[in-house]
Scaffold this motif. Structure first.
Motif, PDB file in Angstrom:
ATOM      1  N   ALA A  39       0.843  -1.182   0.000  1.00  0.00           N
ATOM      2  CA  ALA A  39       0.000   0.000   0.000  1.00  0.00           C
ATOM      3  C   ALA A  39       0.884   1.240   0.000  1.00  0.00           C
ATOM      4  O   ALA A  39       2.051   1.179   0.406  1.00  0.00           O
ATOM      5  CB  ALA A  39      -0.912  -0.011   1.229  1.00  0.00           C
ATOM      6  N   PRO A  40       0.361   2.372  -0.458  1.00  0.00           N
ATOM      7  CA  PRO A  40       1.156   3.595  -0.491  1.00  0.00           C
ATOM      8  C   PRO A  40       1.727   3.931   0.878  1.00  0.00           C
ATOM      9  O   PRO A  40       1.005   3.966   1.884  1.00  0.00           O
ATOM     10  CB  PRO A  40       0.151   4.656  -0.947  1.00  0.00           C
ATOM     11  N   GLY A  41       3.033   4.141   0.922  1.00  0.00           N
ATOM     12  CA  GLY A  41       3.683   4.533   2.158  1.00  0.00           C
ATOM     13  C   GLY A  41       3.881   3.417   3.160  1.00  0.00           C
ATOM     14  O   GLY A  41       4.319   3.671   4.285  1.00  0.00           O
ATOM     15  N   LYS A  42       3.575   2.185   2.762  1.00  0.00           N
ATOM     16  CA  LYS A  42       3.706   1.062   3.682  1.00  0.00           C
ATOM     17  C   LYS A  42       4.668   0.022   3.120  1.00  0.00           C
ATOM     18  O   LYS A  42       4.996   0.029   1.938  1.00  0.00           O
ATOM     19  CB  LYS A  42       2.343   0.432   3.954  1.00  0.00           C
ATOM     20  N   GLU A  43       5.092  -0.878   3.994  1.00  0.00           N
ATOM     21  CA  GLU A  43       5.978  -1.951   3.559  1.00  0.00           C
ATOM     22  C   GLU A  43       5.184  -3.050   2.854  1.00  0.00           C
ATOM     23  O   GLU A  43       3.963  -3.141   2.990  1.00  0.00           O
ATOM     24  CB  GLU A  43       6.705  -2.532   4.776  1.00  0.00           C
ATOM     25  N   ARG A  44       5.905  -3.867   2.128  1.00  0.00           N
ATOM     26  CA  ARG A  44       5.259  -5.000   1.484  1.00  0.00           C
ATOM     27  C   ARG A  44       4.728  -5.963   2.530  1.00  0.00           C
ATOM     28  O   ARG A  44       5.339  -6.166   3.578  1.00  0.00           O
ATOM     29  CB  ARG A  44       6.243  -5.709   0.552  1.00  0.00           C
ATOM     30  N   GLU A  45       3.592  -6.584   2.213  1.00  0.00           N
ATOM     31  CA  GLU A  45       2.893  -7.435   3.163  1.00  0.00           C
ATOM     32  C   GLU A  45       2.469  -8.716   2.457  1.00  0.00           C
ATOM     33  O   GLU A  45       1.827  -8.662   1.392  1.00  0.00           O
ATOM     34  CB  GLU A  45       1.655  -6.692   3.687  1.00  0.00           C
ATOM     35  N   PHE A  46       2.802  -9.861   3.052  1.00  0.00           N
ATOM     36  CA  PHE A  46       2.344 -11.143   2.527  1.00  0.00           C
ATOM     37  C   PHE A  46       0.832 -11.218   2.667  1.00  0.00           C
ATOM     38  O   PHE A  46       0.273 -10.908   3.712  1.00  0.00           O
ATOM     39  CB  PHE A  46       3.008 -12.281   3.290  1.00  0.00           C
TER      40      PHE A  46
END
Length: 121
Positions: A39-46
């Motif tokens: 998501a914008p401004g967030k880290e990658r998430e499984f």
């Protein structure tokens, strides 16, 4: 293995969307495939993964709403997303690694280009 994600788009909250990950190259059936989002401004998430044997794993945030599946004859993995929420808005990437799922996105060896999913309320 080369991966290409598709199927993203704009959808209203509560709606559904299916994204696809098409693979090229031999021995696709030997790979686990994961969907990872950012998501914008967030880290990658499984988000979800499926092993070469068909077993699946989901993040708690999507459990019960998303379903991952694979069709080895078509070299394609699908992510069916139901009851979408605005917080599901992200670029969705598919990624592959040998045999088993990992919830650590850094352990995937091959990545597609991502497809944008936008959920509005």
């Amino acid at each position: 293995v080369q991966l290409q994600a598709s199927g993203g788009g704009l959808v209203q909250a509560g709606g559904s969307l299916r994204v696809s990950c098409a693979a090229s190259g031999r021995s696709f059936s030997a790979y686990a495939v994961g969907w990872i989002r950012q998501a914008p401004g967030k880290e990658r998430e499984f988000v979800a993964g499926i092993s070469r044997y068909g077993g699946s794993t989901y993040a708690d945030s999507v459990k019960g709403r998303f379903t991952i599946s694979r069709d080895n004859a078509k070299n394609t993995v699908y992510l069916q997303m139901d009851s979408l929420k605005p917080e599901d808005t992200a670029v969705y990437y598919c990624a592959a690694r040998r045999d088993y799922i990992s919830v650590n996105h850094a352990l995937y060896d091959y990545w597609g280009q991502g497809t944008l999913v936008t959920v509005f309320s």
